[in-house]
Design a protein around this motif. Structure first.
Motif, PDB file in Angstrom:
ATOM      1  N   GLN A 141      62.207  49.644  31.617  1.00  0.00           N
ATOM      2  CA  GLN A 141      61.993  49.190  32.995  1.00  0.00           C
ATOM      3  C   GLN A 141      63.090  48.218  33.423  1.00  0.00           C
ATOM      4  OE1 GLN A 141      57.698  48.742  34.375  1.00  0.00           O
ATOM      5  NE2 GLN A 141      57.464  48.598  32.149  1.00  0.00           N
TER       6      GLN A 141
ATOM      7  N   ASN B  40      59.201  48.067  42.258  1.00  0.00           N
ATOM      8  CA  ASN B  40      58.155  47.137  41.821  1.00  0.00           C
ATOM      9  C   ASN B  40      57.156  46.900  42.947  1.00  0.00           C
ATOM     10  OD1 ASN B  40      58.417  46.110  39.068  1.00  0.00           O
ATOM     11  ND2 ASN B  40      60.480  45.545  39.719  1.00  0.00           N
TER      12      ASN B  40
ATOM     13  N   PRO C 169      58.986  49.980  26.304  1.00  0.00           N
ATOM     14  CA  PRO C 169      58.577  50.078  27.699  1.00  0.00           C
ATOM     15  C   PRO C 169      59.136  48.957  28.586  1.00  0.00           C
ATOM     16  CG  PRO C 169      56.730  50.620  26.283  1.00  0.00           C
ATOM     17  CD  PRO C 169      57.824  50.109  25.383  1.00  0.00           C
TER      18      PRO C 169
ATOM     19  N   ARG D 292      54.898  52.606  40.846  1.00  0.00           N
ATOM     20  CA  ARG D 292      55.372  51.810  39.707  1.00  0.00           C
ATOM     21  C   ARG D 292      54.241  51.603  38.699  1.00  0.00           C
ATOM     22  NH1 ARG D 292      60.255  49.368  38.594  1.00  0.00           N
ATOM     23  NH2 ARG D 292      60.096  48.092  36.721  1.00  0.00           N
ATOM     24  N   TYR D 293      53.048  51.379  39.207  1.00  0.00           N
ATOM     25  CA  TYR D 293      51.908  51.219  38.297  1.00  0.00           C
ATOM     26  C   TYR D 293      51.587  52.532  37.589  1.00  0.00           C
ATOM     27  CZ  TYR D 293      51.541  46.724  40.584  1.00  0.00           C
ATOM     28  OH  TYR D 293      51.835  45.474  41.061  1.00  0.00           O
TER      29      TYR D 293
ATOM     30  N   GLN E  83      53.930  52.601  34.734  1.00  0.00           N
ATOM     31  CA  GLN E  83      53.469  51.712  33.667  1.00  0.00           C
ATOM     32  C   GLN E  83      52.260  52.302  32.948  1.00  0.00           C
ATOM     33  OE1 GLN E  83      53.067  48.112  35.957  1.00  0.00           O
ATOM     34  NE2 GLN E  83      55.220  47.592  35.732  1.00  0.00           N
TER      35      GLN E  83
ATOM     36  N   THR F 297      52.381  53.024  28.968  1.00  0.00           N
ATOM     37  CA  THR F 297      51.334  52.481  28.100  1.00  0.00           C
ATOM     38  C   THR F 297      50.654  53.596  27.316  1.00  0.00           C
ATOM     39  OG1 THR F 297      50.956  50.674  29.660  1.00  0.00           O
ATOM     40  CG2 THR F 297      49.237  51.079  28.042  1.00  0.00           C
TER      41      THR F 297
END
Length: 202
Positions: A71, A86, A67, A91-92, A95, A99
């Motif tokens: 990125q 970012n 991961p 972007r979150y 992520q 995850t």
């Protein structure tokens, strides 16, 4: 850059990302069984963790963990839109997906590749995987990719680990959105190139 990989392993995800990004790189095969390179080098001297992927940058710095690597690759070529900018909520979300794929799908597949895993443990892993993949199937309703209309590095990671369903005997044929997603990603030229380079496609 050098990407240390093992055929069909989770390193296929950054391999796909590199080809989608159009970046120059060298593939270095690192056996997950012998932990040696083709020239006999002990892979542990390169990556003390002993597993793939590992990305060696042009300045000699090394980055591990899929991961993080994907990125980094995406951020080298922002114009390719392989990851949202970012600091944005998008972007979150990326992520969040990376995850989830890493902890709830990738890791749950792991015991299915270990010969000593009991039948009971295999059955439990498959049940859990189908639950997680059913969630993904629901999230893909009405959209081609995890984040919407644009392919991202999370899609390459999901494709990589879901590809393990066939060799481990996990039947995902009932998950229509996910199987359509798999066919869509498999048809991408960069994905075809990566799979051919690893000997996964003729």
């Amino acid at each position: 850059m050098k990407l240390y990989y093992s055929t069909g392993a989770c390193s296929l995800s950054p391999h796909i990302a590199l080809r989608e990004a159009g970046l120059p790189f060298e593939l270095v095969l690192a056996s997950t069984k012998t932990h040696k390179l083709a020239d006999g080098t002990d892979y542990y001297t390169i990556n003390p963790k002993g597993y793939v992927p590992l990305l060696e940058l042009d300045n000699g710095e090394r980055l591990s963990e899929g991961p993080a690597i994907v990125q980094y690759i995406a951020d080298l070529v922002p114009a390719k839109n392989l990851a949202p900018a970012n600091g944005t909520m998008a972007r979150y979300r990326l992520q969040e997906w990376l995850t989830f794929i890493g902890t709830e799908i990738h890791k749950v597949f792991s015991p299915l590749f270990v010969p000593s895993t009991t039948e009971e443990a295999r059955a439990a892993a498959k049940t859990r995987l189908l639950g997680r993949l059913s969630y993904v199937n629901e999230q893909l309703a009405g959209k081609p990719y995890l984040l919407g209309d644009t392919f991202s590095v999370a899609d390459g990671y999901l494709f990589t680990v879901t590809n393990w369903a066939r060799p481990t005997g996990l039947d995902i044929s009932s998950l229509a959105n996910l199987t359509a997603f798999m066919a869509r990603v498999a048809a991408r030229p960069a994905v075809q190139e990566a799979m051919k380079a690893e000997g996964l496609l003729k």
